[in-house]
Design an enzyme around this catalytic site. Sequence first.
Site, PDB file in Angstrom:
ATOM      1  N   ARG A   1       0.225  14.186  13.391  1.00 52.90           N
ATOM      2  CA  ARG A   1       0.651  14.015  11.998  1.00 52.90           C
ATOM      3  C   ARG A   1       0.718  15.352  11.260  1.00 52.90           C
ATOM      4  O   ARG A   1       0.068  15.556  10.239  1.00 52.90           O
ATOM      5  CB  ARG A   1      -0.250  13.018  11.289  1.00 52.90           C
ATOM      6  CG  ARG A   1      -0.337  11.707  12.035  1.00 52.90           C
ATOM      7  CD  ARG A   1      -1.021  10.632  11.269  1.00 52.90           C
ATOM      8  NE  ARG A   1      -0.123  10.011  10.296  1.00 52.90           N
ATOM      9  CZ  ARG A   1      -0.519   8.989   9.514  1.00 52.90           C
ATOM     10  NH1 ARG A   1      -1.750   8.566   9.562  1.00 52.90           N
ATOM     11  NH2 ARG A   1       0.349   8.449   8.661  1.00 52.90           N
TER      12      ARG A   1
ATOM     13  N   CYS B   1      -5.016   7.794   9.449  1.00 53.29           N
ATOM     14  CA  CYS B   1      -5.375   7.186  10.737  1.00 53.29           C
ATOM     15  C   CYS B   1      -5.015   8.123  11.885  1.00 53.29           C
ATOM     16  O   CYS B   1      -3.993   8.807  11.863  1.00 53.29           O
ATOM     17  CB  CYS B   1      -4.643   5.855  10.897  1.00 53.29           C
ATOM     18  SG  CYS B   1      -5.364   4.551   9.898  1.00 53.29           S
TER      19      CYS B   1
ATOM     20  N   LYS C   1       0.843  -1.212   0.000  1.00 52.08           N
ATOM     21  CA  LYS C   1       0.000   0.000   0.000  1.00 52.08           C
ATOM     22  C   LYS C   1       0.870   1.251   0.000  1.00 52.08           C
ATOM     23  O   LYS C   1       0.680   2.172  -0.788  1.00 52.08           O
ATOM     24  CB  LYS C   1      -0.891   0.024   1.233  1.00 52.08           C
ATOM     25  CG  LYS C   1      -1.548   1.378   1.528  1.00 52.08           C
ATOM     26  CD  LYS C   1      -2.432   1.362   2.738  1.00 52.08           C
ATOM     27  CE  LYS C   1      -1.682   1.572   4.015  1.00 52.08           C
ATOM     28  NZ  LYS C   1      -1.398   2.990   4.338  1.00 52.08           N
ATOM     29  N   ASN C   2       1.899   1.267   0.858  1.00 46.98           N
ATOM     30  CA  ASN C   2       2.685   2.485   1.051  1.00 46.98           C
ATOM     31  C   ASN C   2       3.734   2.708  -0.030  1.00 46.98           C
ATOM     32  O   ASN C   2       4.461   3.701   0.010  1.00 46.98           O
ATOM     33  CB  ASN C   2       3.310   2.491   2.445  1.00 46.98           C
ATOM     34  CG  ASN C   2       2.236   2.623   3.516  1.00 46.98           C
ATOM     35  OD1 ASN C   2       1.092   2.978   3.201  1.00 46.98           O
ATOM     36  ND2 ASN C   2       2.567   2.313   4.744  1.00 46.98           N
TER      37      ASN C   2
ATOM     38  N   ARG D   1      -8.511  -0.244   4.402  1.00 47.18           N
ATOM     39  CA  ARG D   1      -7.558   0.726   3.838  1.00 47.18           C
ATOM     40  C   ARG D   1      -6.258   0.036   3.451  1.00 47.18           C
ATOM     41  O   ARG D   1      -5.540   0.489   2.578  1.00 47.18           O
ATOM     42  CB  ARG D   1      -7.241   1.829   4.853  1.00 47.18           C
ATOM     43  CG  ARG D   1      -8.477   2.525   5.366  1.00 47.18           C
ATOM     44  CD  ARG D   1      -8.111   3.625   6.298  1.00 47.18           C
ATOM     45  NE  ARG D   1      -7.313   4.643   5.613  1.00 47.18           N
ATOM     46  CZ  ARG D   1      -7.132   5.857   6.101  1.00 47.18           C
ATOM     47  NH1 ARG D   1      -7.658   6.174   7.274  1.00 47.18           N
ATOM     48  NH2 ARG D   1      -6.424   6.738   5.454  1.00 47.18           N
TER      49      ARG D   1
ATOM     50  N   ASP E   1       4.424   0.289  12.069  1.00 48.10           N
ATOM     51  CA  ASP E   1       3.193  -0.295  11.547  1.00 48.10           C
ATOM     52  C   ASP E   1       2.987  -1.734  12.011  1.00 48.10           C
ATOM     53  O   ASP E   1       1.899  -2.276  11.849  1.00 48.10           O
ATOM     54  CB  ASP E   1       3.174  -0.236  10.022  1.00 48.10           C
ATOM     55  CG  ASP E   1       3.078   1.187   9.522  1.00 48.10           C
ATOM     56  OD1 ASP E   1       3.304   1.409   8.316  1.00 48.10           O
ATOM     57  OD2 ASP E   1       2.791   2.082  10.335  1.00 48.10           O
TER      58      ASP E   1
END
Length: 419
Positions: free
Chosen positions: A121, A116, A22-23, A397, A305
């Site tokens: 952030r 999230c 995903k990242n 997600r 993560d």
Amino acid sequence: MGQYIIEGCNRLGGTVKTQGAKNSALPILAATVAVGKPCVIHNCPQLSDIDSTIRILRCLGCKVQRADEMVFVDAGNLSQRKISDVLMREMRSSIIFLGALLSATGEAVISAPGGCDIGLRPIDIHLTSMRKLGVHISESHGEIRCTCRRIKGGKIVLPFPSVGATENIILASVKSGTVTTIINAAREPEIVDLAMFLNSCGARISGAGESTVVIEGVERFNSSQYAIMPDRIVACTYMAAAAVTGSTVVVDEVIPSHITPVFSAFEQAGCRIETSGKQLRITSPERLKAFERIQTMPYPGFPTDCQAIMMAVASVSKGITIISENIFENRFKHIGELRRMGADIKAQDKIAVVNGVEHLQGAFVNSTDLRAGAALVVAGLCAEGTTTVEKISYIDRGYAAFAENLSAIGAVIRRKDNL
Ligand code: EPZ
């Protein structure tokens, strides 16, 4: 929001294939805006964050077609330089369109990204870095207007090896005709994947994956086809599922060097890990042992993560495990949910002390963010009775076909969508 309903304490077995990262996929899809030529991205996971990215690409005027894990993007005729607040708020990586739009058009109108709720952030490192590249930034009423006639290049020293800021600097300077050097760059494998994609389009980026990255801006790009690398966090999640159920599972499509920081935790817990090419076999003991200490750090340290996921593993590992979350200031919200399942966890500030119990109990629990949700599924797999994980749109997600993949290796899990 949907639920996963899990019957715990079932042995797993067989082979599970990891999805594309995903990242990696998110910044690479954004990067097609800077490239401006038709690109085909393979192994792109089917996730809600990818859907959000495609919505942004289309709102900017890109042609986008998708077939399963293949995404075609042609950003050759952009019609917009502004991303709506609604779209910016859908995920964190909307911020990565800043650098790509500046490269493509010299202008970007954005607002603070979503993502999230694992901390404040902020995007201060992103904006400070853009200003150092010569970008003029004005902020008013929540709108961030960025313009730059020509990126001036130069040396940028990051105060923290921010993944997103590193990606934004690369994307802003990749087409500048000058040389930009990033000092203290993030070293995550996803940075390497982004650089490899851009270099496949004709960019000249060197040092990706190291602390110093040099970008020689080029005037034009070529079309490219590129396959996203495997998702290291999802791979660790399937390993955790095997570990907590005393199972032997083969995880396919893994790059072992990307997850060595997590290997030692699994091995300390008593698991045996054998690797061969892009396959990994994890063999787990009946009862796991505590793996003493985890400290989340920037890559190549232990990935933040995986913190929640490994806390679920520690919850049933005999002994005391101390977990410190050093990257995000609010990434312990899964502790309350794990405690509803009988986990013995105490936390203060960024330290959690986990005393592994024999068995967790099935319960109703809420996903509080993407990785916390995955951790609760892992916990449910080894809990006595039924676990219902609510708010699984968070999990959507980052995990494609999660229930299907777990069921295929023997888990009793089903998805129930609230219509
Ligand atoms: C990326 O987020 C990942 N997301 C995150 O994965 C991952 O946890 C994180 O990197 C760290 O590895 C994507 O790639 C889409 P950072 P990012 O900038 O880029 C602070 C998941 O579960 N910071 O490296 O946002 C920040 O608050 C997600 O897949 C500033 O202070 O991470 C945090 O404390 C969650 N100012 C730390 O740095 C800034 O301008 C690391 O952030 C930027 C960051």
